[in-house]
Scaffold this motif. Structure first.
Motif, mmCIF file in Angstrom:
data_model
loop_
_atom_site.group_PDB
_atom_site.id
_atom_site.type_symbol
_atom_site.label_atom_id
_atom_site.label_comp_id
_atom_site.label_asym_id
_atom_site.label_seq_id
_atom_site.Cartn_x
_atom_site.Cartn_y
_atom_site.Cartn_z
ATOM 1 N N ILE A 1 0.817 -1.212 0.000
ATOM 2 C CA ILE A 1 0.000 0.000 0.000
ATOM 3 C C ILE A 1 0.849 1.259 0.000
ATOM 4 C CG2 ILE A 1 -1.928 -1.135 1.153
ATOM 5 C CD1 ILE A 1 -1.159 0.241 3.716
ATOM 6 N N CYS A 2 2.154 1.126 0.324
ATOM 7 C CA CYS A 2 3.020 2.314 0.329
ATOM 8 C C CYS A 2 2.969 3.030 -1.015
ATOM 9 C CB CYS A 2 4.459 1.930 0.669
ATOM 10 S SG CYS A 2 4.711 1.475 2.400
ATOM 11 N N ARG B 1 2.096 10.799 -3.263
ATOM 12 C CA ARG B 1 1.414 11.824 -4.049
ATOM 13 C C ARG B 1 2.435 12.808 -4.625
ATOM 14 N NH1 ARG B 1 -1.859 8.681 -3.128
ATOM 15 N NH2 ARG B 1 -3.964 8.911 -2.299
ATOM 16 N N ARG B 2 2.134 13.300 -5.815
ATOM 17 C CA ARG B 2 2.937 14.364 -6.425
ATOM 18 C C ARG B 2 1.989 15.485 -6.820
ATOM 19 N NH1 ARG B 2 7.058 11.142 -10.564
ATOM 20 N NH2 ARG B 2 8.254 10.027 -8.965
ATOM 21 N N TYR B 3 1.811 16.437 -5.917
ATOM 22 C CA TYR B 3 0.925 17.566 -6.182
ATOM 23 C C TYR B 3 1.699 18.699 -6.832
ATOM 24 C CZ TYR B 3 -2.236 15.172 -2.944
ATOM 25 O OH TYR B 3 -3.045 14.248 -2.330
ATOM 26 N N ILE C 1 4.953 13.779 4.411
ATOM 27 C CA ILE C 1 4.191 12.525 4.432
ATOM 28 C C ILE C 1 4.817 11.511 3.486
ATOM 29 C CG2 ILE C 1 1.944 11.463 4.043
ATOM 30 C CD1 ILE C 1 0.692 14.152 4.794
ATOM 31 N N ASN C 2 5.242 11.958 2.299
ATOM 32 C CA ASN C 2 5.916 11.045 1.384
ATOM 33 C C ASN C 2 7.185 10.469 2.014
ATOM 34 O OD1 ASN C 2 4.020 11.257 -0.623
ATOM 35 N ND2 ASN C 2 5.199 12.644 -1.911
ATOM 36 N N VAL C 3 7.935 11.307 2.723
ATOM 37 C CA VAL C 3 9.139 10.830 3.408
ATOM 38 C C VAL C 3 8.764 9.756 4.435
ATOM 39 C CG1 VAL C 3 10.948 11.488 5.059
ATOM 40 C CG2 VAL C 3 10.537 12.883 3.028
ATOM 41 N N SER C 4 7.676 9.977 5.150
ATOM 42 C CA SER C 4 7.218 8.982 6.116
ATOM 43 C C SER C 4 6.922 7.650 5.438
ATOM 44 C CB SER C 4 5.961 9.479 6.839
ATOM 45 O OG SER C 4 6.236 10.597 7.645
ATOM 46 N N VAL C 5 6.251 7.724 4.293
ATOM 47 C CA VAL C 5 5.866 6.504 3.575
ATOM 48 C C VAL C 5 7.092 5.806 2.991
ATOM 49 C CG1 VAL C 5 4.549 5.597 1.620
ATOM 50 C CG2 VAL C 5 3.549 7.369 3.088
ATOM 51 N N PHE C 6 7.972 6.583 2.330
ATOM 52 C CA PHE C 6 9.216 6.001 1.807
ATOM 53 C C PHE C 6 9.995 5.307 2.927
ATOM 54 C CE2 PHE C 6 9.233 9.459 -1.627
ATOM 55 C CZ PHE C 6 8.881 8.584 -2.633
ATOM 56 N N SER C 7 10.127 5.995 4.059
ATOM 57 C CA SER C 7 10.902 5.465 5.178
ATOM 58 C C SER C 7 10.260 4.202 5.745
ATOM 59 C CB SER C 7 11.029 6.517 6.277
ATOM 60 O OG SER C 7 11.661 7.681 5.792
ATOM 61 N N GLY D 1 9.523 10.772 10.295
ATOM 62 C CA GLY D 1 9.451 11.362 8.953
ATOM 63 C C GLY D 1 8.476 12.518 8.907
ATOM 64 N N PHE D 2 7.366 12.363 9.619
ATOM 65 C CA PHE D 2 6.348 13.410 9.636
ATOM 66 C C PHE D 2 6.841 14.665 10.344
ATOM 67 C CE2 PHE D 2 2.451 15.418 11.287
ATOM 68 C CZ PHE D 2 1.741 15.563 10.099
ATOM 69 N N LEU D 3 7.691 14.480 11.362
ATOM 70 C CA LEU D 3 8.150 15.624 12.172
ATOM 71 C C LEU D 3 9.551 16.102 11.807
ATOM 72 C CD1 LEU D 3 6.927 14.501 15.724
ATOM 73 C CD2 LEU D 3 5.852 16.188 14.223
ATOM 74 N N HIS D 4 10.208 15.459 10.826
ATOM 75 C CA HIS D 4 11.623 15.776 10.615
ATOM 76 C C HIS D 4 11.852 17.234 10.226
ATOM 77 C CE1 HIS D 4 10.747 15.207 6.305
ATOM 78 N NE2 HIS D 4 11.936 15.681 6.028
#
Length: 306
Positions: free
Chosen positions: A143-144, A149-151, A163-169, A190-193
Motif C-alpha cells: 500500500i506504500c 502523491r505528487r501535487y 508525508i511522502n518521506v514517512s511513507v518512503f521510510s 518522517g512526519f516531524l523531521h
C-alpha cells in the motif's frame, strides 16, 4: 464544468485560506465548511457549508486542471473533524484506512506549520495516526506505493513531502524487517523531521528561486529549531534524533553537528535517504521532477552522503 457551477461570491483575502489537495476532501457527504477554488486568479466559493462534493463535481474540477481546493483557516478544525469521522466511521480495508490516515496526516501537517499549534494534543494525534498507519503497512507493505502523491501546487509541497518521506521510510523499514512499533516511530519521525520549518520565514521556505547564502543558512537551522520546538513534549528519543540528524552525512560533511557514520542513528539515516529521494522525485518551481531511476542514479553518485 458549467460556468453556472461557479456563480458564487468572490473572496479576496487569500491569507485566510489554506490549500488542500482535492483528493483529501471526502466525497458524497455533507461538508461542514465552505469550499473555495481558484479560477482566473480569483477565489470562488464553490460549495457552501452543508453542500455535498460528489464524484461528478470533483471530476469536473479535475477536468479543469483544478487539483487544489481552499478552506478558511477558521474552518480547518471542521475539516480535521470530518476526516476523523470518516476514518473511524466503519470498518474498511487496510488500503482505504491507510488512504484516510494519510489525508488526516496532511490536515495535521498544515496545522503544525504554525509553531503555536505544536502542542501535546496535536502531537499525540499524529503519533496515534502513525501507529495506525504502521499497522496497515506492516500488514500490507504494497500500500506504500498507493500512498505517495505528487501535487503540483507549491503551497502543498512541504506538508506533502513530509508525508511522502514517512511513507518512503516506512517502506525501507519494512524491507529491513523492522517490527511495526519501529515502523510507527519512523513514520512519526518522517512526519516531524522538518517541524523546525515552523520557525523559518515563509517567504524563504516558498521562494520560487535559488536561495541566497544567508537564506540557505537560515533554512539549515531547522533541525535546531525542530529540536527546540519538540523539547518538553512526549516525543521518543529516536524521533528527536531524526529531527536533529536527518541532514547529517556519514562522511561528517552534513549539518547540524557534523556527525559521522555510527554517530548518526539508523532511523535518521533511513529518513535522510527518503528525504533526498522524495525531493528529487518532486517538481519544484526551478526544475521538473526526476524519474525514480534518475533519482536513484543521482543518489548513487552522492559519495559520502548516505
Amino acid at each position: 464544468m458549467q460556468n453556472n457551477a461557479l456563480r458564487r461570491p468572490v473572496i479576496t483575502n487569500k491569507i485566510d485560506l489554506i490549500s488542500a489537495p482535492l483528493d483529501t476532501v471526502p466525497l458524497d457527504v455533507s461538508l461542514p465548511y465552505p469550499l473555495y477554488v481558484l479560477v482566473d486568479q480569483k477565489f470562488i466559493l464553490f460549495r457552501i457549508r452543508g453542500d455535498i462534493l460528489n464524484t461528478k463535481r470533483a471530476n469536473a474540477l479535475s477536468l479543469q486542471h483544478i487539483e487544489t481546493v481552499y478552506i478558511h483557516k477558521d474552518d480547518w478544525a471542521e475539516f480535521i473533524g470530518q476526516l476523523r469521522q470518516q476514518l473511524f466511521k466503519t470498518y474498511k480495508t487496510p488500503e482505504k484506512t491507510a488512504q484516510e490516515i494519510r489525508n488526516l496526516l496532511f490536515a495535521y501537517g498544515c496545522v503544525l506549520e504554525d509553531k503555536e499549534n505544536i502542542n501535546e494534543e496535536n502531537l499525540a494525534q499524529v503519533s496515534h495516526l502513525s501507529n495506525m498507519l504502521a499497522k496497515c503497512i506492516d500488514a500490507k507493505p504494497g500500500i506504500c506505493k498507493q500512498l505517495l502523491r505528487r501535487y503540483r501546487d507549491p503551497a502543498t509541497y512541504i506538508t506533502n513531502h513530509t508525508i511522502n518521506v514517512s511513507v518512503f521510510s516506512a517502506a525501507v523499514a519494512k524491507k529491513l524487517n523492522r517490527p511495526a512499533r519501529e515502523i510507527a516511530k519512523i513514520i512519526l519521525g518522517g512526519f516531524l523531521h522538518n517541524v523546525g520549518f515552523a520557525e523559518i520565514p515563509k517567504d524563504i521556505l516558498y521562494k520560487p528561486a535559488t536561495l541566497t547564502s544567508d537564506e540557505w543558512g537560515t533554512v539549515k537551522s531547522h533541525p535546531y529549531h525542530g529540536n527546540k520546538l519538540l523539547t518538553g513534549h512526549s516525543i521518543p528519543n529516536e524521533i528527536m534524533d531524526i529531527v536533529l540528524q536527518h541532514h547529517e552525512r556519514v562522511d561528517g560533511k552534513g549539518y547540524g553537528h557534523g556527525l559521522v557514520n555510527k554517530q548518526i542513528s539508523t532511523f535518521a539515516k533511513i529518513i535522510a535517504i527518503a528525504d533526498v529521494y522524495g525531493a528529487l522525485t518532486s517538481s519544484r518551481p526551478w526544475r521538473s521532477a526526476h524519474t525514480s531511476q534518475v533519482a536513484i542514479d543521482i543518489m548513487h553518485g552522492m559519495e559520502g552522503h548516505f
